[in-house]
Design a protein around this motif. Structure first.
Motif, short mmCIF file in Angstrom:
data_model
loop_
_atom_site.label_atom_id
_atom_site.label_comp_id
_atom_site.label_asym_id
_atom_site.label_seq_id
_atom_site.Cartn_x
_atom_site.Cartn_y
_atom_site.Cartn_z
N ARG A 37 0.94 -1.17 -0.07
CA ARG A 37 0.18 0.06 -0.09
C ARG A 37 0.97 1.46 0.13
NH1 ARG A 37 -3.31 -2.39 3.88
NH2 ARG A 37 -2.66 -0.93 5.81
N LYS A 38 2.10 1.21 0.81
CA LYS A 38 2.89 2.27 0.75
C LYS A 38 3.72 2.32 -0.51
CE LYS A 38 1.58 3.77 4.82
NZ LYS A 38 1.21 5.11 4.98
N GLY A 39 3.69 1.48 -1.59
CA GLY A 39 4.25 1.95 -2.70
C GLY A 39 5.77 1.14 -2.70
N VAL A 40 6.11 0.18 -1.64
CA VAL A 40 7.34 -0.22 -1.64
C VAL A 40 7.61 -1.39 -2.64
CG1 VAL A 40 8.80 -1.59 0.12
CG2 VAL A 40 7.58 0.39 0.70
N GLU A 41 8.76 -1.42 -3.56
CA GLU A 41 8.90 -2.56 -4.46
C GLU A 41 9.18 -3.78 -3.65
OE1 GLU A 41 11.64 -2.21 -7.92
OE2 GLU A 41 10.62 -0.30 -8.33
N ARG A 44 7.09 -7.87 -0.47
CA ARG A 44 7.07 -9.47 0.30
C ARG A 44 8.56 -9.51 0.83
NH1 ARG A 44 3.97 -14.71 1.82
NH2 ARG A 44 5.73 -15.90 2.40
N LEU A 45 9.50 -9.33 -0.09
CA LEU A 45 10.72 -9.69 0.32
C LEU A 45 11.42 -8.78 1.29
CD1 LEU A 45 13.65 -10.91 -0.53
CD2 LEU A 45 13.77 -9.29 -2.08
N ASN A 46 10.88 -7.40 1.33
CA ASN A 46 11.33 -6.50 2.30
C ASN A 46 10.73 -7.02 3.73
OD1 ASN A 46 12.41 -3.45 1.60
ND2 ASN A 46 11.71 -4.44 -0.39
N ALA A 47 9.53 -7.40 3.65
CA ALA A 47 8.77 -7.84 4.95
C ALA A 47 9.54 -8.97 5.50
CB ALA A 47 7.36 -8.20 4.70
N ARG A 84 9.09 2.35 9.41
CA ARG A 84 9.97 3.16 8.75
C ARG A 84 10.11 2.72 7.30
NH1 ARG A 84 15.13 2.08 12.52
NH2 ARG A 84 16.38 2.96 10.93
N ARG A 85 10.02 1.41 6.94
CA ARG A 85 10.09 1.06 5.52
C ARG A 85 8.95 1.64 4.82
NH1 ARG A 85 11.94 1.34 1.57
NH2 ARG A 85 12.17 -0.23 0.15
N GLY A 86 7.86 1.60 5.58
CA GLY A 86 6.54 2.43 4.84
C GLY A 86 6.51 3.92 4.41
N GLN A 87 7.58 4.46 5.29
CA GLN A 87 7.60 5.86 5.08
C GLN A 87 8.82 5.84 4.00
OE1 GLN A 87 8.70 6.77 9.04
NE2 GLN A 87 6.53 7.49 9.54
N ARG A 88 9.47 4.99 3.47
CA ARG A 88 10.35 4.81 2.26
C ARG A 88 11.77 4.86 2.62
NH1 ARG A 88 7.02 4.54 -2.49
NH2 ARG A 88 9.00 3.83 -3.34
N GLU A 89 11.99 4.87 3.93
CA GLU A 89 13.47 4.72 4.50
C GLU A 89 13.92 3.31 3.74
OE1 GLU A 89 13.93 5.04 8.57
OE2 GLU A 89 16.07 4.46 8.41
N LEU A 222 13.21 11.38 -8.59
CA LEU A 222 13.70 10.03 -8.17
C LEU A 222 12.76 9.29 -7.12
CD1 LEU A 222 17.45 11.22 -7.49
CD2 LEU A 222 16.43 9.64 -9.40
N ASP A 223 12.86 7.94 -6.78
CA ASP A 223 12.10 7.40 -5.83
C ASP A 223 12.37 7.89 -4.46
OD1 ASP A 223 10.98 5.56 -7.57
OD2 ASP A 223 12.69 3.92 -7.20
#
Ligand code: GLN
Length: 309
Positions: A37-41, A44-47, A84-89, A222-223
């Motif tokens: 939902r937060k647009g992270v590519e 699942r791998l990130n999670a 934090r990752r959802g905030q695109r850090e 940029l991303d």
């Protein structure tokens, strides 16, 4: 209806970590949904990578422990990481490092996160260095995390390296990485704006670098991971992104030994401009190498024959 302050809901809130245990699989699924939902590519791998860190397990072990319940401390930490990752850090900032050519590199917000395409540059460089006799000398122009300097001194056991950066914080990170990989004795750190701070008379067999190459106008496009968290200094290459290439085409040759080379990473669509900048200064462009997406990404150039030293 508002239940806040209600004794029953307070009791439930206190007990919930003990009653409602989430499993590894549920955590992965919920985190993946949230990150998507937060647009992270590659959500699942990130999670999975974040949860693996929380549980101090190799990622693949998660698959054997899908039914395991998380302790409340683990859930809290995971929640913080996922937020934090959802905030695109960048993942690498949260984990505190990344793997580069098989070596673990410390990464902080003070340095550009090393990218997979730079591994291609590293490999071209160490293959060249390993063919040279004696103790080749390399200049890592804009060392950042030190990923190139450290990798080259590890993979090419005879070479020595000057790791140059304009940012003292980057030099600090690069030094830590060199210490972690036991190569400090073969790396000289040089705090310098471009080539100005080098010791006069030094002659390098190779100059490598991944200079800032994004044009100033493209930075806002940029991303978020790059735009908000990589240092601007490591990205912004001026009006057309080519400031450093123009400078190196003009000034690098005098620092190179005879038949010395320059290997530089560059950005999308810059191939022709870089070739003509280099050839305009009599460099011999020996190769342009593609990245993993088959886009031209690295130029290999040989020093002009006639250079005033
Ligand atoms: N590769 C970075 C990006 O994602 C840019 C790095 C650089 O400017 N050297 O745009």
């Amino acid at each position: 209806m508002n239940f806040e302050g209600n004794p029953l809901s307070t009791l439930l809130a206190t007990l919930s970590p003990y009653i409602v245990r989430v499993t590894v699989l549920e955590t992965i699924q919920r985190s993946t949904e949230y990150l998507t939902r937060k647009g992270v590519e590659s959500a699942r791998l990130n999670a999975e990578l974040l949860l693996a860190r929380v549980l101090s397990l190799p990622r693949m072990r998660l698959y054997l422990e899908f039914e395991r319940s998380l302790a409340s401390k683990e859930t809290d930490l995971m929640r913080e990481y996922v937020k934090r990752r959802g905030q695109r850090e960048p993942l690498q900032h949260i984990l505190g490092g990344t793997n580069f050519c098989g070596l673990e590199m410390l990464v902080t917000a003070r340095v550009l996160v090393p990218r997979p395409e730079t591994e291609i540059l590293a490999e071209l460089a160490w293959q060249f260095l390993n063919r040279l006799p004696g103790e080749p000398l390399v200049l890592d122009y804009g060392t950042g995390s030190g990923c190139l300097a450290v990798t080259l001194t590890r993979k090419s056991s005879r070479c020595r390296c000057v790791a140059l950066d304009v940012s003292p914080e980057a030099i600090e990170v690069a030094r830590k990485n060199a210490e972690a990989h036991l190569v400090t004795e073969r790396i000289t750190f040089c705090l310098s704006d471009r080539l100005a701070g080098l010791s006069p008379g030094t002659r390098f067999n190779l100059l490598v670098g991944n200079p800032p190459y994004v044009s100033s106008g493209e930075i806002p496009l940029l991303d978020p991971e790059v735009r908000q968290f990589d240092p601007l200094l490591a990205l912004d290459g001026g009006a057309d992104g080519l400031d450093h290439y123009r400078y190196l085409a003009e000034h690098a040759a005098e620092w190179l030994a005879d038949s010395g080379k320059m290997m530089l990473e560059f950005g999308d669509g810059q191939q022709d401009a870089i070739r003509s900048l280099l050839e305009g200064q009599n460099w011999i462009v020996e190769a342009v190498v593609n990245d993993y997406s088959q886009r031209p990404r690295i130029v290999v150039a040989r020093r002009p024959v006639s250079v005033q030293k």
